[in-house]
Every structure is written in C-alpha cells, then in structure tokens.
Write an enzyme that holds these catalytic residues in place. Structure first.
Site, short mmCIF file in Angstrom:
data_model
loop_
_atom_site.label_atom_id
_atom_site.label_comp_id
_atom_site.label_asym_id
_atom_site.label_seq_id
_atom_site.Cartn_x
_atom_site.Cartn_y
_atom_site.Cartn_z
N TYR A 91 -24.82 33.37 -8.29
CA TYR A 91 -25.93 32.65 -7.87
C TYR A 91 -26.67 33.47 -7.05
CZ TYR A 91 -24.75 31.81 -2.92
OH TYR A 91 -24.45 31.96 -1.94
N ARG A 106 -29.81 42.02 -8.13
CA ARG A 106 -28.43 41.87 -7.41
C ARG A 106 -27.68 40.65 -8.38
NH1 ARG A 106 -28.15 39.60 -1.34
NH2 ARG A 106 -28.99 37.88 -2.13
N ARG A 157 -9.14 24.49 -19.63
CA ARG A 157 -8.98 25.27 -18.56
C ARG A 157 -7.72 26.19 -18.88
NH1 ARG A 157 -5.67 25.41 -14.16
NH2 ARG A 157 -6.66 26.14 -12.15
N HIS A 159 -6.88 30.28 -16.97
CA HIS A 159 -7.26 31.52 -15.93
C HIS A 159 -8.22 32.25 -16.78
CE1 HIS A 159 -4.78 29.48 -12.89
NE2 HIS A 159 -5.23 30.16 -11.93
N LYS A 199 -21.98 37.88 -5.26
CA LYS A 199 -22.58 36.37 -4.73
C LYS A 199 -22.17 35.54 -5.72
CE LYS A 199 -26.78 34.95 -2.37
NZ LYS A 199 -26.19 34.84 -1.25
N GLU A 204 -20.05 39.91 8.73
CA GLU A 204 -21.36 39.21 8.61
C GLU A 204 -21.05 37.81 8.83
OE1 GLU A 204 -22.71 39.52 4.55
OE2 GLU A 204 -20.69 39.01 3.81
N LEU A 219 -21.90 41.01 1.62
CA LEU A 219 -22.87 40.90 0.50
C LEU A 219 -23.86 41.78 1.03
CD1 LEU A 219 -23.80 38.66 -1.68
CD2 LEU A 219 -25.57 38.26 0.04
#
Lengths: 281, 281
Positions: free
Chosen positions: A32, A51, A97, A99, A145, A178, A202
């Site tokens: 995102y 990014r 589902r 992995h 991110k 951070e 990040l």
C-alpha cells in the site's frame, strides 16, 4: 464517506466489499501507499508510485499501476474538498488458503481519497510531540510497505494508552529505527542525522525530501544511528512522514529533548516543507 | 466450496464478503486458528480455542468465542465428508484507517470447514521432506497466531520456488526457530529437542502433544536450540503441526539428516500420533 475506485469501479468506500479469501484478509498479503493531496494536487505522487512498484516487486505481486494516476485525478476532481489523502492498496488476490499462493491470481486494487483538514496536525507541529520508545518488534522487511502492520499497531496503541503521541522503535542495540508511521531525525551538534536505509526501515518519501531541503538550506545531514542512550545530549529531534509532515519531538520516555520545545532546525525544516507544499513542488 | 459461518450466519465460503475497511484487510489485524476434523470429530479443539483466547487477549481484541464450538459442530454435521480442517479467524473489525483503532469496534468472526483427504500429506510423512533454511524475518510476536504472515509466505514461496518442501527459520545466532507453519524437532544423541517457547515461536498444539507422546513412550525430550551448524551430526529431525502432523525431515539445504530417510524416533512419534488420532484422544 470517501469515494473509492475498487478494481476500476467508482463507489462509496463503505460499500466496497471483498472476499474473505483475499490474501490481504488472511495473510496481510498486500502492498500500500498513502499520499497527500494539497490544493487539489497530488503531492509527490510519482515517488509514491515508484515505491509501490518496488513493494509489489518484493512481494512478487504482479499488478499494474497504469490505471492509478487517472483514478487519483478523477477522485480529486469529484471531491468537494481541496485537501486530503489518497490510500492505495493492492492485494495478491483471493484463493483457498495456502501459504504458497497458487499462480494466476487476480490482484485487487483499492484507491480512495479522504478529506483532511488543511491544518491537520498543526498543533502537534507547532508544540511538538511526546514519544514512547518501544522495542522494534516488526518483521525484518519493514522496507516493504505491506499490510503486515500489527507491530506498528500494537506499539502505537501502547503509546497512546500511556498518554504519548507516538511510539518510537529501537533495535537490539538500543538504536532508534523509526516511528510507527514516521521517519526519525535527530540533530547532533548541529547536524541532522537519520537512520540508514536497510531492510528494517521504510525508505521514507518525506525522508528523501527532507534531505533535499536540508542540503539546499546548507544544513549538514547524514545517515547514522541515534541511540536511546544519547537522548539527554541530543539537540533536537523530529518525525517526518506523509501524514505527520515535520513533527518536532520534545520528549522521549520522559526525557526532555533539547529545550523541550521545537528546536530551530526542526522549525526551519518544517517551514521549508510547508513552503514547498505551498509552491506545489 | 466449503460452508462458512460469517458472524453467525451460514453461507458458502466464496460468498462471504467483508468491508475493505476491516482492519484485517488493512493491517492484518486479526487472530486465527486451524484445527483438524478426523472422523467427524474436532481434534484438540479446546487447546486451539484456548490459544485463540490468548492471541485475542495479546492483540486486545475483545471478542467472544462462545458461539464457535456450536458453529464447528454444525459445520461437521452438515458436511458430506468425514475429514477436514476448520479455519477460525476473528478480526478487530472495520473502521476508517488509523493505526490506533477507535474503541467500540465490532469484531468479524469467520469459521469454515474444508474437506481434507484422510491421507493428506501421507507421502511426505512416509518419505520425509526437504527443507530450505531462511533467516527468521517474521515479527517478534510470532507467539501470537495473527494474520501478519508475510514473512511465512515469502519464505515458503522461496523454498517452493527452489524445489524444497518447506522453509525452516533460523535466528541471528543461526539457531533454528521453527518452520513457516510447523514446529521443529531434532534428535540429538537419542534425545528429542525442540525450540524453547518465547515471543519468537508459536506455542504449537501438536508440539505439546508430541511432548506427551514422547514422555509416555519413554523417549527423552527437552527444550533447546538446534543450530544450523550441527546438521551433519543431527540424528533425526521432523516437523510437527496441525496440518503437517509428524513430517520427517531428510534434508536441510542439501545436508542429509541422519541416514537420509525417516529415523526410528520420528517414525515412532508419527505412529503414536496416528494412533492417538485413531483413538480420538
């Protein structure tokens, strides 16, 4: 309620529904970005999209960002407000589902624009914030991110519950990495210093922008670690981020930073950042 | 398509839709469990629900598990199959996106039952699996069974892409922590050894069960670390897990484990585990 594009279709954000088999729902398997809109103009959009491309590549999510610019422009046009933030998320898609994802999934793309007051965060930028240190419990790909944000969420919840504005992560060597959604800057002997890029932080868009502002203003600036053990001698500190902008830190864990109010370099960077936004570049 | 209960309502799993503002979708902000159904009976259900309670508490998600037992029983009754797996997930709920959740959210509860072949994984249990080591890049609350699983997903994807069956995580001291969805056991001088519980590994339900089986069978068993540097002298190794059951490891990173086939203690534990399932306790 904000308007959203959901896989290219325009609808109110609170009407967007997704299968619970979407891997973002089951694994946090999504990338995102958040970017600002000031005066009806997207801010640093190309940097954010670049990014996003990198995050998708690192997660091996094969999705095109081609429609996103036009979607953002349309959302801005349709909005009856002038300042806001865009949220862009792309998940790997839905599947039973396991992995290891099956091949050929169709990514789900969400883009929405939310109104933000022009003066959002202004009081904190003027008076500074108080931060609580927290072990950096996040995964070791914080450079991606992604929607794996529970470490950030738990730390931010703890800070808020204890009356602080933000949490500040530190690693096993007590070095600051951070904030939960911000880059950390310290001022040491008149020099700006910020955590070096690695898989553990990040690569902040605002971080890069601050480097540029500092350089242009003749403020020395370098990458390096600030330790929790040197807070008492630190001249100044601030967070930078898309939502926080430039946010002076006046206290960490009860230790006053500098004079306990926003210092001259933090203020200068904040003014330069606000001026750049006003200029639209 | 499996049947699901979505907040108490019965429907086909692929028809369950959730708001994209659900925090599981945006932050991976959810806890989950997977448990097996053998011969129409849930296996170790109370243990799984107890761990679920703990995960929810650690995440400060205020949700009741009271309806879950009855939902699982109903799904088993309605199923036209006898062996399967139950997936249970509870998210914090939906809200406009901020790291610190607003109070008063309504958690979303998903429970579904999926058919599994009685012999699922049998070939791997008989012949053993090959594992690829991978730095443990997960967050430092792997003891919470949460939807922040990208570290597990990326490691499992890499192992599969390189032709291995599973990835095996190791920490900064090259000590094995666990698999991507399995507990690791080694056999050192005839003694079973498994990673000590900490915030860095999941407290495995099958792990505990294996301890009990070993004790009853007079096989010495202790907590301790196995290093990647002692693989050549390791007698045996296996993974344990809800889905994998007891899965001997015959190779790690190209190093043969023991004689390169399932060893006697791994086989013994596997037989005892299968017998316990057959007995239903």
């Amino acid at each position: 309620m904000p308007l959203a594009f959901w896989n290219g279709e325009l609808m109110p954000l609170d009407e967007v529904r997704v299968s619970v088999l979407d891997r973002a729902y089951l694994f946090g398997d999504a990338a995102y970005e958040v970017l600002r809109v000031y005066h009806k103009r997207p801010w640093l959009m190309e940097e954010h999209l670049k990014r996003m491309e990198r995050s998708l590549k690192e997660l091996a999510i094969d999705a095109s960002l081609a429609p996103v610019r036009a979607e953002i422009e349309t959302l801005i046009e349709k909005a009856d407000f002038t300042h806001g933030s865009v949220y862009l998320q792309i998940s790997r898609g839905a599947a039973l589902r396991t992995h290891v994802p099956p091949s050929g999934l169709t990514p789900n793309r969400l883009v929405y624009l939310q109104e933000m007051d022009e003066r959002f965060g202004e009081e904190k930028r003027q008076n500074g914030v108080r931060a609580l240190s927290h072990p950096d419990i996040r995964w070791h790909r914080a450079d991606i991110k992604s929607a794996n944000l529970l470490g950030n969420v738990l730390a931010a919840m703890e800070a808020r519950a204890k009356g602080f504005d933000e949490a500040i992560f530190y690693d096993r060597e007590r070095r600051i990495t951070e904030g939960t959604h911000t880059t950390f800057f310290g001022v040491r002997k008149g020099e700006l210093v910020t955590t070096p890029l690695s898989n553990d932080i990040l690569p902040g868009i605002t971080r890069e922008f601050v480097f540029g502002l500092a350089k242009a203003a003749g403020i020395p600036c370098s990458e390096g670690y600030v330790s929790l053990d040197e807070l008492e001698t630190l001249g100044e500190a601030f967070f930078s981020g898309t939502v926080s902008e430039i946010q002076p830190i006046v206290e960490i864990d009860g230790t006053t930073i500098g004079l306990g109010k926003p210092g001259p370099i933090s203020r200068k960077i904040g003014e330069l950042y606000a001026a750049a936004i006003a200029r639209g570049a």
